[in-house]
Design an enzyme around this catalytic site. Structure first.
Site, mmCIF file in Angstrom:
data_model
loop_
_atom_site.group_PDB
_atom_site.id
_atom_site.type_symbol
_atom_site.label_atom_id
_atom_site.label_comp_id
_atom_site.label_asym_id
_atom_site.label_seq_id
_atom_site.Cartn_x
_atom_site.Cartn_y
_atom_site.Cartn_z
ATOM 1 N N LYS A 156 0.772 -1.262 0.084
ATOM 2 C CA LYS A 156 0.204 0.125 -0.137
ATOM 3 C C LYS A 156 0.981 1.140 0.025
ATOM 4 C CE LYS A 156 -1.340 1.896 3.819
ATOM 5 N NZ LYS A 156 -0.394 2.556 4.667
ATOM 6 N N HIS A 186 -0.966 -5.430 5.502
ATOM 7 C CA HIS A 186 -0.174 -6.404 6.388
ATOM 8 C C HIS A 186 -0.934 -6.536 7.755
ATOM 9 C CE1 HIS A 186 0.903 -2.415 8.626
ATOM 10 N NE2 HIS A 186 1.116 -3.081 9.774
ATOM 11 N N LYS A 190 -1.606 -10.258 10.621
ATOM 12 C CA LYS A 190 -1.586 -10.234 12.201
ATOM 13 C C LYS A 190 -2.180 -11.508 12.673
ATOM 14 C CE LYS A 190 -0.878 -5.333 12.781
ATOM 15 N NZ LYS A 190 0.391 -4.879 13.359
ATOM 16 N N GLU A 224 -2.151 5.019 17.504
ATOM 17 C CA GLU A 224 -0.648 4.813 17.651
ATOM 18 C C GLU A 224 -0.108 5.955 18.324
ATOM 19 O OE1 GLU A 224 0.977 3.463 13.717
ATOM 20 O OE2 GLU A 224 -0.388 5.034 13.088
ATOM 21 N N ASP A 243 -4.095 6.719 4.677
ATOM 22 C CA ASP A 243 -3.005 5.856 5.150
ATOM 23 C C ASP A 243 -3.581 4.691 5.971
ATOM 24 O OD1 ASP A 243 -0.115 5.562 5.748
ATOM 25 O OD2 ASP A 243 -0.566 6.147 7.910
ATOM 26 N N HIS A 248 -6.190 -0.390 6.363
ATOM 27 C CA HIS A 248 -6.559 -1.276 7.635
ATOM 28 C C HIS A 248 -7.605 -1.380 8.224
ATOM 29 C CE1 HIS A 248 -2.212 -1.401 6.671
ATOM 30 N NE2 HIS A 248 -1.883 -0.258 7.491
ATOM 31 N N LYS A 348 -2.489 9.065 15.067
ATOM 32 C CA LYS A 348 -1.311 9.318 15.401
ATOM 33 C C LYS A 348 -1.017 10.172 16.857
ATOM 34 C CE LYS A 348 0.902 7.642 11.342
ATOM 35 N NZ LYS A 348 1.142 6.455 11.484
HETATM 36 C C1 BG6 Z 1 1.111 1.474 7.799
HETATM 37 C C2 BG6 Z 1 0.734 3.052 7.909
HETATM 38 O O1 BG6 Z 1 0.487 0.913 6.587
HETATM 39 O O2 BG6 Z 1 0.789 1.007 9.137
HETATM 40 C C3 BG6 Z 1 1.670 3.635 9.014
HETATM 41 O O3 BG6 Z 1 1.270 3.511 6.841
HETATM 42 C C4 BG6 Z 1 1.233 3.014 10.186
HETATM 43 O O4 BG6 Z 1 1.276 5.214 9.324
HETATM 44 C C5 BG6 Z 1 1.305 1.530 10.243
HETATM 45 O O5 BG6 Z 1 2.005 3.541 11.325
HETATM 46 C C6 BG6 Z 1 0.701 0.802 11.464
HETATM 47 O O6 BG6 Z 1 1.174 -0.514 11.379
HETATM 48 P P1 BG6 Z 1 1.408 -1.499 12.841
HETATM 49 O O7 BG6 Z 1 1.264 -2.839 12.276
HETATM 50 O O8 BG6 Z 1 2.571 -0.741 13.514
HETATM 51 O O9 BG6 Z 1 0.041 -1.107 13.609
#
Ligand code: BG6
Length: 500
Positions: A156, A186, A190, A224, A243, A248, A348
Site C-alpha cells: 500500500k 499487513h 497479524k 498509535e 493511510d 487497515h 497518530k
Molecule cells: C502503515 C501506515 O500501513 O501501518 C503507518 O502507513 C502506520 O502510518 C502502520 O504507522 C501501522 O502498522 P502497525 O502494524 O504498526 O500497527
C-alpha cells in the site's frame, strides 16, 4: 507457525532493497522463516536498488536490521551466515532496460542450475511511482509470465483515490493474471486478526448473536503513539483516512462484519469481504460533517516528553489541513447490520498504541435485579495486548444479591507458548505457497476506495472546515467523544483497567 515446507525452489526479488521496509520487515521476516525451516531447501533473495553499494556492506546493514527488528532478537552467527549466502545485491535503475535483462539472466540461470522452473516472487518495496515501471519491465522481458509460479507483491498505498486504483488495476491486469497479483495489507497477516475468522466461524456460540438483534454497536480503534516522524513528505498528501482507514481499518471492518463464507477458500472469503464494503452507506456532504470527525495533533507530551505538533514536523506544510486522526460512524445497510453503527477511529501521536475491536452487546431485557447492569462486551485486542475478553455480570460473593461486571479472558501468552509470527512472515509464506486468501483482490481495493471517496471529496471541497485539534499524547478531540456519546461513554481503546 505450523510446520510448512515448500519444496519448489524460490527466487525472491525485492525492488527497493535499500528502503526501510526491506530492512525492518522483509529481511527479518525471511530470516525468521529460514531459521524456522519454512523456506524451501533452495532459494535466493535478490535485492535491487539504484544505489551503488558494496554487497558485504549491504548485508551488514540487513543484519543490523534483523538484530534490531526481528522478534527473535539477535541473529545467531552461523544461521545468519548461512542465510546471507543466499542474499545478493543488484545495483540497478528500475527505469533501465538493462536491470531487467540482468534479472532475466539471473532467473534463467537459477532455474537451470536447480534443474527446473522456480517460484518467482517480485516484491515491490518501492515508492508507488515505480509500480508501473517495474511491472512493465517484468512483463516486457517475460520474467513474470508463468501464471502458476510467478507473483508480484504490491504494498500500500494502492492508488491515491478510486480513479488511480482503477487505473493501476487495469494496468496490471493487462500484464498479469489477477491470481499473480498480491496486494498486501499487513493487518491481515497479524495473528490476532486472522484469529477473528476462527473465533467467529469455528465457534457456535457467538455467531447467532452476531447481528443487529443483539449487538448495539461496534468500535474498531487503531491508536498509535508514534507521530508521523520522518514520513511527513508522504503523510501530508495522504492523511489518516488514506493511510489507515481505506485499508487497515476497513479490512478489520470486513472481517468483523462479513457473512460466513461457504468454505475457507480465498475467493469465497474475498467475495464475502467485498460484499461488506459494497454495503457501507455513502454519506452526503452534510452527513459527512456529522458522522466523520477529522483532527490534527498539536504540540503535547508523550511519556513525559514534549513533542511537536503535526505542522512542525519535517516536510509538513505549516498551514497543513491534513488529518492525523479520524473518527467515523459507518452503517452497513444489509439485513444483518441494519441500524448498528460501526465506529472506526485511528490517530497518530495518541496516548498509547492500542488496536482493539469492541463488540458492545445490547442491554439484557431481563430487568429482575436492582443493580445497574453493564451490558456484555466482547473485546478483541489486536496489539500490543493479544487477548480476547468477554465482560459479563456476576454476583459479588456475600449475603446480598449485588452484581458486578468481570472479564473472562483468553490471553495468547497463557494459552500458547510459541512466539507469534510477524504479519510479514505469515504473508510471505502465503505468497510462496500461492495462497491469496489474506491479500486484497482488485475489486476489494476499489470497493474500499468507494467507501472513503465521498469523505475525501467533501474534505477537499472544505479543506479546513471542522478540522479539530488534539494535543499529542491525548486520546483525541472532544468531537470524537461526542460522536460516540449516544452509544457509549467512551471509546474502549483504553487499557482494560480504565475501560471498566
Ligand atoms: C502503515 C501506515 O500501513 O501501518 C503507518 O502507513 C502506520 O502510518 C502502520 O504507522 C501501522 O502498522 P502497525 O502494524 O504498526 O500497527
Amino acid at each position: 507457525m505450523n510446520q510448512k515446507k515448500i519444496q519448489t525452489p524460490a527466487l525472491i526479488t525485492i525492488f527497493g532493497a535499500k528502503g526501510d521496509l526491506t530492512r525492518r520487515k522483509l529481511i527479518p521476516a525471511l530470516y525468521n522463516l529460514f531459521i524456522d525451516n519454512h523456506l524451501p531447501p533452495i532459494f535466493a533473495v535478490y535485492c535491487i536498488d539504484f544505489l551503488e553499494t558494496d554487497e558485504a556492506v549491504f548485508k551488514e546493514e540487513l543484519l543490523a536490521g534483523v538484530n534490531e527488528f526481528s522478534r527473535n532478537g539477535l541473529a545467531k552467527e552461523n544461521e545468519w551466515k548461512e542465510f546471507a549466502a543466499k542474499l545478493f545485491y543488484i545495483q540497478g535503475d528500475f527505469q533501465d532496460a538493462g536491470t531487467f535483462l540482468s534479472l532475466k539472466n539471473i532467473a534463467n540461470s537459477f532455474d537451470k542450475h536447480n534443474g527446473g522452473r522456480s517460484t518467482r516472487i517480485f516484491y515491490f518495496a518501492t515508492a508507488p511511482r515505480f509500480i508501473e515501471i517495474i511491472a512493465e519491465g517484468l512483463y516486457k522481458n517475460k520474467i513474470c509470465s508463468r501464471v502458476s509460479l510467478d507473483r508480484i507483491v504490491i504494498e500500500k498505498p494502492f492508488g491515491t483515490d478510486l480513479a488511480s486504483a482503477k487505473k493501476l488495476n487495469l494496468f496490471l491486469s493487462k500484464r498479469f493474471a489477477e491470481k499473480q497479483v498480491y496486494r498486501i495489507d499487513h493487518y491481515l497477516g497479524k495473528e490476532t486478526v486472522q484469529n477473528i475468522m476462527a473465533f467467529r466461524f469455528a465457534n457456535y456460540v457467538f455467531e447467532p448473536l452476531w447481528n443487529n438483534q443483539y449487538i448495539d454497536h461496534i468500535q474498531i480503534s487503531v491508536a498509535e503513539q508514534v507521530s508521523v516522524g520522518k514520513r511527513g513528505g508522504y503523510y501530508d498528501s495522504s492523511g489518516a483516512l488514506r493511510d489507515m482507514v481505506q485499508n487497515h481499518l476497513l479490512q478489520l471492518l470486513c472481517i468483523v462484519a462479513m457473512d460466513c463464507p461457504g468454505a475457507y477458500q480465498a475467493e469465497l472469503i474475498r467475495d464475502a469481504k467485498t460484499k461488506v464494503l459494497n454495503s457501507v452507506r455513502c454519506y452526503t456532504d452534510k452527513e459527512i460533517f456529522k458522522n466523520v470527525v477529522r483532527a490534527q495533533y498539536v504540540a503535547g507530551t508523550i511519556n513525559g516528553k514534549p513533542v511537536p505538533g503535526y505542522r512542525e514536523e519535517e516536510k509538513v506544510s505549516p498551514g497543513s489541513g491534513t488529518e492525523t486522526m479520524v473518527a467515523a460512524k459507518f452503517f452497513i445497510d444489509n439485513k444483518r447490520w441494519r441500524g448498528v453503527p460501526f465506529f472506526l477511529t485511528t490517530g497518530k501521536s495518541m496516548t498509547r498504541q492500542v488496536s482493539v475491536i469492541v463488540v458492545q452487546f445490547k442491554d439484557s431485557p431481563n430487568k429482575i435485579f436492582k443493580n445497574d447492569i453493564v451490558p456484555n462486551r466482547l473485546t478483541i485486542s489486536i496489539q500490543p495486548e493479544l487477548e480476547i475478553s468477554l465482560l459479563f455480570e456476576t454476583k459479588v460473593p456475600g449475603m446480598k444479591m449485588k452484581l458486578q461486571a468481570v472479564d473472562m479472558d483468553f490471553m495468547y501468552q497463557d494459552a500458547y507458548s510459541e512466539s507469534l509470527p510477524e504479519a510479514y512472515e505469515a504473508l510471505l509464506m502465503d505468497i510462496l505457497e500461492g495462497d491469496p486468501t489474506l491479500f486484497m483482490r482488485a475489486d476489494q481495493v476499489e470497493a474500499a476506495w468507494k467507501v472513503v471517496m465521498p469523505i475525501l471529496k467533501t474534505w477537499e471541497k472544505y479543506p479546513l472546515k471542522q478540522l479539530h485539534f488534539y494535543p499529542a499524547g491525548s486520546w483525541g478531540p472532544e468531537a470524537a467523544l461526542k460522536l460516540i456519546k449516544p452509544y457509549a461513554d467512551k471509546w474502549f481503546q483504553l487499557p482494560r483497567i480504565e475501560r471498566m
